[in-house]
Scaffold this active site. Structure first.
Site, PDB file in Angstrom:
ATOM      1  N   TYR A  38      -8.738 -19.600  67.832  1.00 34.27           N
ATOM      2  CA  TYR A  38      -7.358 -19.169  67.627  1.00 34.27           C
ATOM      3  C   TYR A  38      -7.270 -17.647  67.546  1.00 34.27           C
ATOM      4  CZ  TYR A  38      -6.433 -24.044  66.747  1.00 34.27           C
ATOM      5  OH  TYR A  38      -6.324 -25.392  66.895  1.00 34.27           O
ATOM      6  N   CYS A  42      -4.025 -32.347  66.546  1.00 34.06           N
ATOM      7  CA  CYS A  42      -4.447 -31.260  65.659  1.00 34.06           C
ATOM      8  C   CYS A  42      -5.912 -31.389  65.267  1.00 34.06           C
ATOM      9  CB  CYS A  42      -3.561 -31.269  64.409  1.00 34.06           C
ATOM     10  SG  CYS A  42      -4.118 -30.135  63.119  1.00 34.06           S
TER      11      CYS A  42
END
Length: 366
Positions: A206, A70
């Protein structure tokens, strides 16, 4: 001061609930996290908002739960290492994949039942720490998260403030020679730079990858590369984003750049250029990667597995690409010609002492 904001219209990418792509819509990150802060003597914090509950800075009380995969958690790993907080805040590293319930502690030792668990918390899943405090916790189970070891319950998952508090509230536990990652005289300018990085680059990849329509994707793509070009121009005449030394702004940009060619260029369709085809940004990224604290906390295997195996809505086969060749991260960058001192008046961190915190052989840029 606000460094990162978004509209909570869709589930956060690094959580474990809900679909990632909603047809016809633009991706918007859910920024509603547990807002608690850990501060000196549980006093009002030096910077940022004061939440409803404050927790005291205390060595050996808290466990930082992260995943190498992450980017938001990678920030916390880097900052903890640069500041030398390893002896004050222990760290649990979750595996690279998760299901709809939670990240799991795949790196832990299997117990009598054969299920890996975190050796300190005793949990199989991070979800258990959230439920220990909020039995009906309705939002995503995210990393990084800080867990109170005595109660085994989550304290906060508010990732923008976790790292800033490491710099401003945990100073009594910083190592000798720790850098100042959030210099007071630069904070106003840093906040603006970090806001741009988050909104247009960290979140921009994203916005492109999880776009729900062609129109939303193309708009996101254009915004992302406009911001990358702007940051590239800034870095043409200065070694780091804020000048001669590394700050948290560099940490925040690095974690996106490290994932660009292995993941975002193909998986998220951000394919105008590879990072390795953007000369200034590529040299800057390699400069950081070859600095202790950055490359030695970057696990490309976990990064690739996470994105390609978990995001089944945009990669339904779950196949993880074999490439790219990552050995080019170790090639000369020549950024030292711009001068600067990476750690200012401080020194680089030493080797990673705990074996379980070292990136496994073959997962870096060997």
């Amino acid at each position: 001061m606000t460094t990162e904001t978004s509209t909570p219209e869709q589930q956060d990418e690094h959580s474990t609930k809900g679909a990632y792509v909603e047809g016809g819509k633009e991706f918007n990150r859910d920024m509603n996290y547990i807002p608690d802060r850990i501060t000196r003597d549980a006093a009002p914090p030096q910077v940022g908002p004061t939440p409803e509950k404050l927790w005291p800075v205390e060595a050996d009380r808290y466990r930082l739960v992260v995943a190498w995969a992450c980017p938001w958690a990678n920030r916390a790993i880097i900052v903890r290492r640069l500041l030398g907080l390893e002896n004050a805040i222990s760290m649990a590293i979750a595996g690279p994949t998760h299901d709809k319930r939670s990240w799991t502690f795949d790196n832990g030792d299997p117990g009598a039942d054969g299920v890996p668990r975190d050796p300190v918390l005793g949990y199989e899943r991070l979800q258990e720490a959230y439920f220990a405090r909020y039995p009906d916790y309705p939002r995503g189970i995210t990393v990084p998260a800080i867990v109170d070891v005595p109660t085994k319950s989550v304290v906060t998952n508010d990732f923008p403030w976790i790292t800033l508090d490491f710099s401003t509230e945990w100073t009594q536990f910083h190592r000798d020679g720790a850098p100042d990652l959030y210099p007071e005289k630069l904070r106003d300018e840093m906040d603006e730079v970090m806001k741009l990085i988050f909104t247009e680059i960290n979140n921009g990849v994203y916005r492109s990858g999880f776009a729900g329509s062609q129109e939303a994707y193309e708009a996101a793509y254009d915004r992302l590369f406009a911001a990358l070009d702007k940051i590239s121009e800034r870095l043409e005449t200065r070694r780091y984003l804020m000048g001669d030394t590394i700050t948290e702004a560099d940490v925040r940009l690095f974690t996106t750049l490290a994932r660009f060619d292995p993941v975002y260029h193909g998986h998220f369709k951000t394919n105008r250029s590879k990072l390795s085809e953007m000369p200034t940004l590529w040299a800057y990224a390699r400069d950081l990667f070859q600095t202790p604290g950055f490359g030695d906390t970057t696990n490309f295997v976990d990064i690739k597995r996470h994105y390609y195996e978990v995001h089944t809505d945009i990669n339904p086969t779950g196949i993880v690409p074999k490439g790219p060749d990552l050995s080019n991260w170790l090639t000369p960058h020549h950024r030292e010609q711009l001068g600067g001192r990476p750690f200012g008046d401080g020194t680089p961190p030493g080797p990673i002492e705990r074996a379980d915190e070292r990136v496994p052989a073959g997962a870096g840029a060997e």
